[in-house]
Design a protein around this motif. Sequence first.
Motif, short mmCIF file in Angstrom:
data_model
loop_
_atom_site.label_atom_id
_atom_site.label_comp_id
_atom_site.label_asym_id
_atom_site.label_seq_id
_atom_site.Cartn_x
_atom_site.Cartn_y
_atom_site.Cartn_z
N ARG A 46 -26.66 4.99 7.16
CA ARG A 46 -26.34 4.78 5.65
C ARG A 46 -24.84 5.36 5.58
N GLY A 47 -24.11 5.96 6.30
CA GLY A 47 -22.86 6.52 6.30
C GLY A 47 -21.84 5.74 6.98
N GLU A 48 -22.39 4.58 7.51
CA GLU A 48 -21.60 3.62 8.49
C GLU A 48 -20.47 3.10 7.82
N GLY A 49 -19.19 3.25 7.96
CA GLY A 49 -17.99 2.54 7.19
C GLY A 49 -17.72 3.17 6.07
N PHE A 50 -18.50 4.36 5.60
CA PHE A 50 -18.33 5.20 4.28
C PHE A 50 -17.31 6.02 4.47
N ILE A 51 -16.03 6.13 3.74
CA ILE A 51 -15.23 7.19 3.63
C ILE A 51 -14.17 6.42 2.48
N GLU A 52 -13.46 7.53 1.93
CA GLU A 52 -12.39 7.00 0.78
C GLU A 52 -11.07 7.06 1.32
N CYS A 53 -10.44 6.22 0.71
CA CYS A 53 -8.90 5.83 1.30
C CYS A 53 -7.97 6.34 0.14
N HIS A 54 -7.21 7.51 0.54
CA HIS A 54 -6.44 8.29 -0.45
C HIS A 54 -4.72 7.73 0.09
N HIS A 55 -4.03 7.34 -1.10
CA HIS A 55 -2.59 6.97 -1.08
C HIS A 55 -1.91 8.07 -1.10
N THR A 56 -1.01 8.47 -0.07
CA THR A 56 -0.29 9.59 0.01
C THR A 56 0.82 9.17 -0.97
N ILE A 57 1.39 8.16 -1.25
CA ILE A 57 2.20 8.09 -2.40
C ILE A 57 1.50 7.60 -3.65
N PRO A 58 1.58 8.42 -4.72
CA PRO A 58 0.44 7.99 -6.00
C PRO A 58 0.90 6.28 -6.13
N VAL A 59 -0.43 5.91 -6.52
CA VAL A 59 -0.24 4.53 -6.88
C VAL A 59 0.37 4.28 -8.18
N SER A 60 0.22 5.41 -9.00
CA SER A 60 0.81 5.33 -10.38
C SER A 60 2.37 5.28 -10.50
N ALA A 61 2.91 5.83 -9.19
CA ALA A 61 4.39 5.90 -8.99
C ALA A 61 4.99 4.53 -8.20
N LEU A 62 4.01 3.65 -7.60
CA LEU A 62 4.52 2.57 -7.12
C LEU A 62 4.86 1.60 -8.02
N GLU A 63 6.11 0.77 -7.88
CA GLU A 63 6.67 -0.07 -8.44
C GLU A 63 6.14 -1.55 -8.15
N ALA A 64 5.81 -2.12 -9.13
CA ALA A 64 5.17 -3.57 -8.67
C ALA A 64 5.85 -4.32 -7.56
N GLY A 65 5.27 -4.68 -6.71
CA GLY A 65 5.60 -5.47 -5.32
C GLY A 65 5.89 -4.65 -4.24
N ARG A 66 5.80 -3.14 -4.43
CA ARG A 66 6.24 -2.37 -3.57
C ARG A 66 5.06 -2.42 -2.26
N LYS A 67 5.53 -2.45 -1.17
CA LYS A 67 4.49 -2.51 -0.14
C LYS A 67 4.01 -1.26 0.59
N THR A 68 2.72 -1.02 0.71
CA THR A 68 1.93 -0.02 1.17
C THR A 68 1.81 -0.03 2.66
N LYS A 69 2.13 0.87 3.47
CA LYS A 69 1.77 0.99 4.80
C LYS A 69 0.48 1.55 5.23
N LEU A 70 0.06 1.21 6.31
CA LEU A 70 -0.93 1.85 6.81
C LEU A 70 -1.07 3.56 6.84
N ALA A 71 0.31 3.75 7.31
CA ALA A 71 0.70 5.31 7.13
C ALA A 71 0.93 5.98 6.00
N ASP A 72 0.80 5.27 5.09
CA ASP A 72 0.86 5.81 3.70
C ASP A 72 -0.71 6.14 3.30
N LEU A 73 -1.67 5.79 4.04
CA LEU A 73 -2.96 5.92 3.63
C LEU A 73 -3.71 6.90 4.46
N VAL A 74 -4.68 7.72 3.95
CA VAL A 74 -5.25 8.82 4.74
C VAL A 74 -6.66 8.56 4.15
N LEU A 75 -7.67 8.87 5.39
CA LEU A 75 -9.10 8.76 5.14
C LEU A 75 -9.57 10.29 4.68
#
Length: 128
Positions: free
Chosen positions: A69-98
């Motif tokens: 039941r837990g397979e593939g289950f985890i949350e993905c956190h943006h280290t740069i707050p999504v609320s601070a992103l300007e429209a069109g800014r690209k998020t890198k995998l390195a900007d994400l933490v599980l």
Amino acid sequence: MVKEIKGTSAAPQVDLEEAQEGALLTRLHRYRERNSALVRRKKAAFTKSYGRLYCEACGFDFVKVYGDRGEGFIECHHTIPVSALEAGRKTKLADLVLLCANCHRMVHSNKPWLSVEQLRRCLTRSSY
């Protein structure tokens, strides 16, 4: 606009043992777009590197605790707050933490948000 339901209050009530819930409300709000394909890619890259998904702060592994039941289950956190992103800014995998749900909630529990490293330091001081 959120309509307050009669009989509810934001103030805590010590003797409260039951309360009316379930009223249907309508909310209109704006939200920042997130890319679910990027989250899937982060999980796949993490699994390829480490062989499994686990919380990068506390090490919690949903499969070890919940089985299939837990397979593939985890949350993905943006280290740069999504609320601070300007429209069109690209998020890198390195900007994400599980993170597991508990660690994710703790990161976001107060402003300014904790970094994952700050959260790890909190965990190492605990008796957990």
